[in-house]
Design a protein around this motif. Structure first.
Motif, short mmCIF file in Angstrom:
data_model
loop_
_atom_site.label_atom_id
_atom_site.label_comp_id
_atom_site.label_asym_id
_atom_site.label_seq_id
_atom_site.Cartn_x
_atom_site.Cartn_y
_atom_site.Cartn_z
N PHE A 68 24.81 33.89 -10.40
CA PHE A 68 26.12 33.27 -10.29
C PHE A 68 26.69 32.96 -11.68
O PHE A 68 27.84 33.26 -11.98
CB PHE A 68 26.01 32.00 -9.45
N LEU A 69 25.87 32.35 -12.52
CA LEU A 69 26.32 32.00 -13.88
C LEU A 69 26.59 33.25 -14.72
O LEU A 69 27.52 33.28 -15.52
CB LEU A 69 25.29 31.10 -14.56
N TRP A 70 25.78 34.28 -14.51
CA TRP A 70 25.97 35.54 -15.25
C TRP A 70 27.30 36.17 -14.87
O TRP A 70 28.03 36.68 -15.72
CB TRP A 70 24.82 36.50 -14.95
N SER A 71 27.63 36.12 -13.57
CA SER A 71 28.90 36.71 -13.11
C SER A 71 30.10 35.98 -13.70
O SER A 71 31.18 36.57 -13.82
CB SER A 71 28.98 36.69 -11.58
N GLN A 72 29.89 34.73 -14.10
CA GLN A 72 30.97 33.95 -14.73
C GLN A 72 30.87 33.97 -16.25
O GLN A 72 31.60 33.25 -16.92
CB GLN A 72 30.93 32.51 -14.24
N ARG A 73 29.92 34.73 -16.77
CA ARG A 73 29.71 34.85 -18.22
C ARG A 73 29.40 33.49 -18.86
O ARG A 73 29.85 33.21 -19.96
CB ARG A 73 30.90 35.51 -18.90
N ARG A 74 28.60 32.70 -18.18
CA ARG A 74 28.23 31.38 -18.68
C ARG A 74 26.79 31.44 -19.21
O ARG A 74 25.88 30.80 -18.68
CB ARG A 74 28.38 30.33 -17.58
N THR A 75 26.59 32.22 -20.26
CA THR A 75 25.24 32.43 -20.78
C THR A 75 24.61 31.14 -21.31
O THR A 75 23.39 30.97 -21.20
CB THR A 75 25.24 33.51 -21.88
N THR A 139 32.95 23.83 -12.51
CA THR A 139 33.88 24.89 -12.13
C THR A 139 35.22 24.27 -11.76
O THR A 139 35.40 23.06 -11.81
CB THR A 139 33.33 25.73 -10.95
N SER A 140 36.14 25.10 -11.32
CA SER A 140 37.50 24.63 -11.05
C SER A 140 37.69 24.12 -9.63
O SER A 140 38.80 24.15 -9.10
CB SER A 140 38.49 25.75 -11.35
#
Length: 190
Positions: A68-75, A139-140
């Motif tokens: 999930f975090l990877w899909s949001q580019r939250r490395t 998140t938003s």
């Protein structure tokens, strides 16, 4: 500062376990009080709940959260998640070896291996599910959705901890110690 405070609380709890008979007596009283409640369907329900804190469930939650975090580019959040998870598990494992507290006598057909303090299920649930709740809160989503997600995450963590006590594989202080270790790493991760 909050993480240091949790570390100090854990240290104090550990000292109480090693030196104070009152704490051990309280653990035994609470364990004995739950004996009458260890009947079906409660045992089956709490076995299911306790599995949500198992190694397999925690690995699955970390893998899903990573995706999930990877899909949001939250490395940065992925790194923090892994540090939180691995730090919590390592600290709990070392704590178990250093303190070497025996588990309660098993009264049900539920078995756990290793030392009792701190609870690994409570530690991992607090660290991982707590981290996921914080990650979702960033998140938003609307404020009410964030509060509701955080609330239900806290309920899950508490239920996993209580399931360990209810099933008789941990004492109350084991679970509190697990919450403190997991909370420490959760705060370090964020």
């Amino acid at each position: 500062l909050a993480a240091l405070y949790l570390a100090a609380l854990f240290s104090g709890l550990t000292e109480d376990l090693l030196e104070a008979q009152g704490t051990i007596r309280s653990d035994n009283i609470i364990n004995a009080a739950l004996v009458a409640w260890r009947i079906e369907p409660f045992v089956t329900a709490f076995r299911w709940i306790t599995n949500l804190g198992s190694t397999q469930a925690i690995i699955a939650a970390v893998a899903l959260a990573t995706g999930f975090l990877w899909s949001q580019r939250r490395t940065n959040a992925i790194i923090a998640l892994w540090v939180t998870c691995l730090g919590a598990v390592a600290t709990s494992t070392v704590g178990k070896l250093l303190i070497a507290r025996h588990r309660p006598e098993f009264l049900l057909d539920v078995h756990a291996t290793g030392w009792s303090f701190p609870s690994g299920h409570a530690t991992a649930a607090t660290a991982v599910y707590g981290f996921i709740a914080f990650a979702v809160a960033r998140t938003s989503l609307s404020l009410s959705a964030k509060v509701e997600f955080g609330y239900w995450s806290a309920v899950l963590i508490v239920l996993i901890g209580f399931s360990r006590i209810f099933l008789g594989v941990h004492y109350v202080t084991d679970v509190i110690g697990g919450f403190l270790v997991g909370g420490f790493w959760l705060l370090i991760g964020f």
